[in-house]
Design a protein around this motif. Sequence first.
Motif, short mmCIF file in Angstrom:
data_model
loop_
_atom_site.label_atom_id
_atom_site.label_comp_id
_atom_site.label_asym_id
_atom_site.label_seq_id
_atom_site.Cartn_x
_atom_site.Cartn_y
_atom_site.Cartn_z
N SER A 168 5.47 -20.69 -14.92
CA SER A 168 4.16 -20.43 -14.33
C SER A 168 3.74 -18.99 -14.60
CB SER A 168 4.19 -20.69 -12.83
OG SER A 168 2.98 -20.29 -12.23
N PRO A 169 2.44 -18.75 -14.89
CA PRO A 169 1.97 -17.38 -15.11
C PRO A 169 1.70 -16.63 -13.82
CG PRO A 169 0.16 -18.89 -15.40
CD PRO A 169 1.39 -19.74 -15.16
N PHE A 170 1.95 -17.25 -12.66
CA PHE A 170 1.79 -16.55 -11.40
C PHE A 170 2.96 -16.86 -10.47
CE2 PHE A 170 -0.22 -20.63 -10.62
CZ PHE A 170 0.11 -20.93 -9.30
N VAL A 171 3.10 -16.03 -9.45
CA VAL A 171 4.17 -16.15 -8.47
C VAL A 171 3.58 -16.58 -7.14
CG1 VAL A 171 6.12 -14.97 -7.38
CG2 VAL A 171 5.31 -14.21 -9.62
N SER A 172 4.24 -17.46 -6.43
CA SER A 172 3.78 -17.85 -5.09
C SER A 172 4.96 -17.86 -4.13
CB SER A 172 3.12 -19.24 -5.12
OG SER A 172 4.06 -20.24 -5.45
N GLN A 173 4.69 -17.42 -2.92
CA GLN A 173 5.68 -17.47 -1.84
C GLN A 173 5.03 -18.12 -0.64
OE1 GLN A 173 7.55 -13.67 -1.04
NE2 GLN A 173 8.06 -13.33 -3.20
N ARG A 174 5.45 -19.34 -0.36
CA ARG A 174 4.87 -20.08 0.76
C ARG A 174 5.56 -19.69 2.06
NH1 ARG A 174 4.69 -25.80 -2.64
NH2 ARG A 174 3.21 -25.02 -4.18
N ILE A 175 4.77 -19.60 3.12
CA ILE A 175 5.33 -19.24 4.42
C ILE A 175 5.03 -20.35 5.41
CG2 ILE A 175 5.20 -16.78 3.96
CD1 ILE A 175 2.69 -16.61 5.55
N ASN A 176 5.57 -20.20 6.61
CA ASN A 176 5.54 -21.29 7.57
C ASN A 176 4.12 -21.76 7.87
OD1 ASN A 176 5.41 -18.61 8.93
ND2 ASN A 176 4.96 -19.88 10.71
N ILE A 177 4.01 -23.07 8.11
CA ILE A 177 2.73 -23.66 8.46
C ILE A 177 2.37 -23.24 9.88
CG2 ILE A 177 1.50 -25.83 8.90
CD1 ILE A 177 3.20 -27.10 6.72
N LEU A 178 1.19 -22.66 10.05
CA LEU A 178 0.75 -22.21 11.36
C LEU A 178 0.41 -23.42 12.23
CD1 LEU A 178 0.03 -19.66 13.03
CD2 LEU A 178 -2.32 -19.94 12.20
N ASN A 179 0.85 -23.39 13.48
CA ASN A 179 0.63 -24.49 14.44
C ASN A 179 1.22 -25.80 13.94
OD1 ASN A 179 -0.91 -22.70 16.04
ND2 ASN A 179 -2.77 -23.18 14.87
N SER A 180 2.39 -25.72 13.32
CA SER A 180 3.01 -26.91 12.74
C SER A 180 3.37 -27.96 13.78
CB SER A 180 4.26 -26.53 11.94
OG SER A 180 5.22 -25.91 12.78
N GLU A 181 3.55 -27.54 15.04
CA GLU A 181 3.92 -28.48 16.10
C GLU A 181 2.71 -29.16 16.74
OE1 GLU A 181 7.06 -29.20 16.54
OE2 GLU A 181 7.54 -27.71 14.99
N SER A 182 1.51 -28.75 16.37
CA SER A 182 0.31 -29.33 16.97
C SER A 182 0.16 -30.80 16.59
CB SER A 182 -0.93 -28.55 16.54
OG SER A 182 -2.11 -29.17 17.00
N THR A 183 -0.37 -31.59 17.51
CA THR A 183 -0.66 -32.99 17.23
C THR A 183 -2.04 -33.17 16.59
OG1 THR A 183 -1.51 -33.29 19.48
CG2 THR A 183 0.83 -33.80 19.10
N ASN A 184 -2.79 -32.05 16.47
CA ASN A 184 -4.12 -32.09 15.87
C ASN A 184 -4.06 -31.50 14.46
OD1 ASN A 184 -5.37 -33.06 18.29
ND2 ASN A 184 -5.25 -30.97 19.10
N PRO A 185 -4.17 -32.32 13.42
CA PRO A 185 -4.05 -31.79 12.05
C PRO A 185 -5.02 -30.66 11.74
CG PRO A 185 -3.92 -34.19 12.04
CD PRO A 185 -4.29 -33.78 13.43
N HIS A 186 -6.22 -30.69 12.33
CA HIS A 186 -7.21 -29.65 12.00
C HIS A 186 -6.81 -28.28 12.52
CE1 HIS A 186 -8.55 -30.87 16.07
NE2 HIS A 186 -8.95 -29.61 16.17
N GLU A 187 -5.82 -28.21 13.41
CA GLU A 187 -5.36 -26.93 13.94
C GLU A 187 -4.27 -26.30 13.08
OE1 GLU A 187 -4.12 -27.76 17.91
OE2 GLU A 187 -6.17 -27.87 18.71
N LYS A 188 -3.71 -27.05 12.15
CA LYS A 188 -2.63 -26.54 11.30
C LYS A 188 -3.20 -25.81 10.09
CE LYS A 188 0.36 -30.47 12.46
NZ LYS A 188 1.20 -31.56 11.90
N LYS A 189 -2.47 -24.78 9.63
CA LYS A 189 -2.90 -24.02 8.47
C LYS A 189 -1.71 -23.78 7.55
CE LYS A 189 -6.68 -21.65 10.87
NZ LYS A 189 -7.32 -20.35 11.19
#
Length: 353
Positions: A168-189
Motif C-alpha cells: 500500500s502507498p499509505f499507512v493506516s493505524q486503526r484505533i478502538n471503535i468509539l461507543n462500541s458497547e452501545s446498542t445504537n449503531p448510529h452512536e458508534k464511530k
Amino acid sequence: MADRPTLVKPPPLDPSKSAIENVLELTELDAIGPDLFTNTRPLWHPPGARGIYGGAVIAQCLAAAQRTVPSNFAVHSMHCYFVLAGDSEIPVMYYVEHVREGKSFATRTVQARQRGKAIFTTTMSFVRENSGGTKTVEHAVPLPQNIKMPVEETEQEALNNIKLMGNSPFVSQRINILNSESTNPHEKKTRQWIKARGRISPEGGHQAHLSALAYMSDSYFIGTVSRIHDLWRFGAPANPIDKSTTETVASDMALRAEYIRRVQEAEGVGLDTTNEAQRPEIGMMVSLDHTIYFHEPRRFRADEWMFAEMSSPWSGSGRGVVLQHIHAMDGTLIATCFQEVCISLPMLESVTD
C-alpha cells in the motif's frame, strides 16, 4: 490486442517521488484528444473486491481535472458516482470536460471509461485562492480529545504490514471503535490515523497532497455500516492461495488469522475467530457514491498523520450512509466526506423437514 493494465508500458518508478505519487501518475493523451488521460501504472484490485480500488479512480479523476485549471485554483468539492466495477487488467481513460470558467470558480466533470463504457463519473468545483474576502464566517468540528496517538512503524513492522496488507502507498493505524458497547449503531464511530508513505515531492505541490487525500479517503470508509452492526467481512488474504502446496495454504491461513487478530485488537472488539462459520457476515457491499468537501486545501500534508472518524446516521432498504471527518494532527479540519453503500445480508437457506 490482448488486455493490458496500462495503455503504454509504464516507465521506471521515480525515486524522487513518494509511492502514492507514482501510483497516481497519469499519462496525457494529447495526440488523441484534449484533456484526455490514462493511468500510467496498473491499478490495485483489493482482495475480495469486485473491482479496482475506488480511491484510485477518485484520485486520478481529481489529478486529471487539476491539470486543466489555473494553479491558483484548488478543489473544494467533489461529487462522485461509481457506475460499474473497474477491471484492473485494462487501462482506464479519463475524459475531462470544462463546464465553467469563472473568475472565482471553475467546474469540471471527469468520466472514467473502460471499453467505451463509463465506470465512474464525477463533478468537481474549484475555487480561486483568497477569493472569499478578508472577513469570513468560520467554524469547524474539533479534533476529538483523548484519542490514542499514532506510533511510527519500525522497519520490521513496516515490512510485516506490507506483507499483511499488500504494498500500500499509505499507512493506516486503526484505533478502538468509539461507543462500541452501545446498542445504537448510529452512536458508534470507527476511527483511524492515515498518511502517505514516504515524502510527497515539492514538485507535486498542493495538488499531489489533495490527490493523495482523495485516494486515502476511500480507505476503511465502506465498511463503517458493517462494523457498527457487528457484521464482518474479511476478504481474501493479500497473497493468493496456491493450493498446490500445503505450505502455502498454511502460510496464507496464518496471514488471515494475524490480520483478523490485529483488526480486532486495534478496534477494541472481541469477535470469536475460532469458528468463523458462526460469525455474522454480509453478503454484498459496494460503494454507490462518494463526496468530498475539501476545507483547507493548503493547510495540511498528506504524508503527515491525519485522523479520520466515521459514523453512520442511517441504514435501510439495502443501503447505508456514512459520514467522515478528516483532521490534520494540529486539529485543522481538512475534509468532510459522505458515502452511500449498497449492503445486503446473505440469503437464508430454506429449511425443510
